[in-house]
Design a protein around this motif. Sequence first.
Motif, short mmCIF file in Angstrom:
data_model
loop_
_atom_site.label_atom_id
_atom_site.label_comp_id
_atom_site.label_asym_id
_atom_site.label_seq_id
_atom_site.Cartn_x
_atom_site.Cartn_y
_atom_site.Cartn_z
N ASP A 238 -2.73 -1.14 0.63
CA ASP A 238 -1.57 -0.77 -0.17
C ASP A 238 -0.62 -1.95 -0.40
O ASP A 238 0.57 -1.77 -0.65
CB ASP A 238 -0.81 0.39 0.48
CG ASP A 238 -0.31 0.04 1.88
OD1 ASP A 238 -0.75 -1.00 2.43
OD2 ASP A 238 0.51 0.81 2.42
N HIS A 240 1.42 -5.05 -2.06
CA HIS A 240 1.98 -5.31 -3.40
C HIS A 240 2.52 -6.72 -3.44
O HIS A 240 2.72 -7.38 -2.40
CB HIS A 240 3.06 -4.28 -3.76
CG HIS A 240 4.23 -4.26 -2.82
ND1 HIS A 240 5.28 -5.14 -2.91
CD2 HIS A 240 4.50 -3.44 -1.76
CE1 HIS A 240 6.17 -4.87 -1.96
NE2 HIS A 240 5.72 -3.86 -1.25
N LYS A 241 2.78 -7.21 -4.65
CA LYS A 241 3.10 -8.63 -4.83
C LYS A 241 4.36 -9.06 -4.10
O LYS A 241 4.48 -10.22 -3.69
CB LYS A 241 3.24 -8.93 -6.32
CG LYS A 241 4.36 -8.18 -7.03
CD LYS A 241 4.33 -8.43 -8.52
CE LYS A 241 5.42 -7.62 -9.24
NZ LYS A 241 5.34 -7.79 -10.71
#
Length: 505
Positions: A238, A240-241
Amino acid sequence: MDGLPHRIYTAAQVRELDRAAAGSGLAGEELMERAGAYAWETMHARWPAARSLSVLCGIGNNGGDGYVVARLAHEAGLVVEVYQLGDPDAVQGEAAAARERLLAVGVEPQAYAGQPLIGQLVVDALFGTGLRRPVEGPWRAAVDACNEALRPVVALDVPSGLQADTGAVLGACVQADLTVSFVGLTLGLFTGRGPAVTGELAFSDLGLPAELQAQAKPVAERLDLARVRPWLAPRPRDAHKGQHGHVLVVGGEHGMAGAAQLAATAALRAGAGLVSVATRGIHAPLLSAARPELMALGVESPGELERVLARATVLALGPGLGRGRWGTELLQYLLERAHVPLVLDADALNLIAEHEALADQVAAGSRPRVLTPHPGEAARLLACTVEEVQADRYSAVRALQGRFGGVWILKGAGSLVAGAGRAVGVVHGGNPGMAGGGMGDALTGIVAALLGQGLSAWQAAAYGATLHAAAADAAAEEGERGLLASDLMPHIRRLCNGEADGADD
């Protein structure tokens, strides 16, 4: 590289390990026999068809190892010639005993007086790790003969003429095809001229008890991908950037946009979540067009950095920055205002060397920082010559770290990584194809990306320099000449995702 230990010592420490072994009941003659046997087995496995051997022996224990090799080769049926350098009456202790065992099987060393070396293999057993002065006279002639023989050369301990602690060449040096090292690896094999003259490296601890080896605190640590890979954990599903850092590359003065682009692209390939570039206004649209994943911002004055600086988690300063007013003002502004980890390279380092106030700002800072000079930049920062830096790269990188703090990567053959309170890291990798424009910019981006992903300054520097070298080695499989920094990019991505490089695992 397989099988080599990661602990690296000084020559004095290795000699102390030898003495400690004798004190523990492992006789010096037994150690010498083991060393000679390992060297003979290793070279015979490497060149099984060789039927003759030329061995050059000095008067110390290195010569003693050579006597053992010569005796074992003779007993295996090879034609063996042994040449003695120095007064044979000066040979003492275990070496004298090894010489007597050689004489007992009918091989008598003859004084070396410039004879051509006609053996199909040449063994260099002249000096070992104790050399401290330039090679001269008949010793120089013997070194030259090794290099002119046009035969494979096997060096025992270190190639004769190589300073074991620094990697400097003392006048002349044997160019070995194979170096067989014993008891403990020394730093000079891996940095300076060491990688160029060592050839393939084989090592045996000769069966020294582990508790003895643990008593010696290593002066350096050999770095390869197997060593550093565990520091960068796999990403959660999960992710994210925003979790992987926002690198801001500042550079790209007129005519030097490519340096900033290379650093930024390398940061992307090494896993940075976001990468912005602050550059001259005319370059910003070109960078965005060439690499749409980059966020390029035209900056003509320091105040224009404010909007992107607030979002950055790592700064990479220097690629194509220039040494004019624009670059100087941007660097000064960022050193004063930014409080995130930073990587300093190229013209950022040159400006620090030129302006004492900037140097003091860097030295006084408490934030994590990695500085990545090549020998020329290191010499400017230390107010010395490049030759002085290269003569003792270990002392140079230690001096830089002591003066400015932070973590330092002294680039070059056998890049060194120095931080406070720990052994210097020495990168075991890289190749001559890296001697080209843009390679340092790529390293800057890699290190910045790793800082952004949560590695400490030491880990980012050590991992980054190792990854950079491994990617260059992978890219050089198609040839070293003509290797471009941009050729590294797909390999950076592959290797930092844990894929085998074919050398370290």
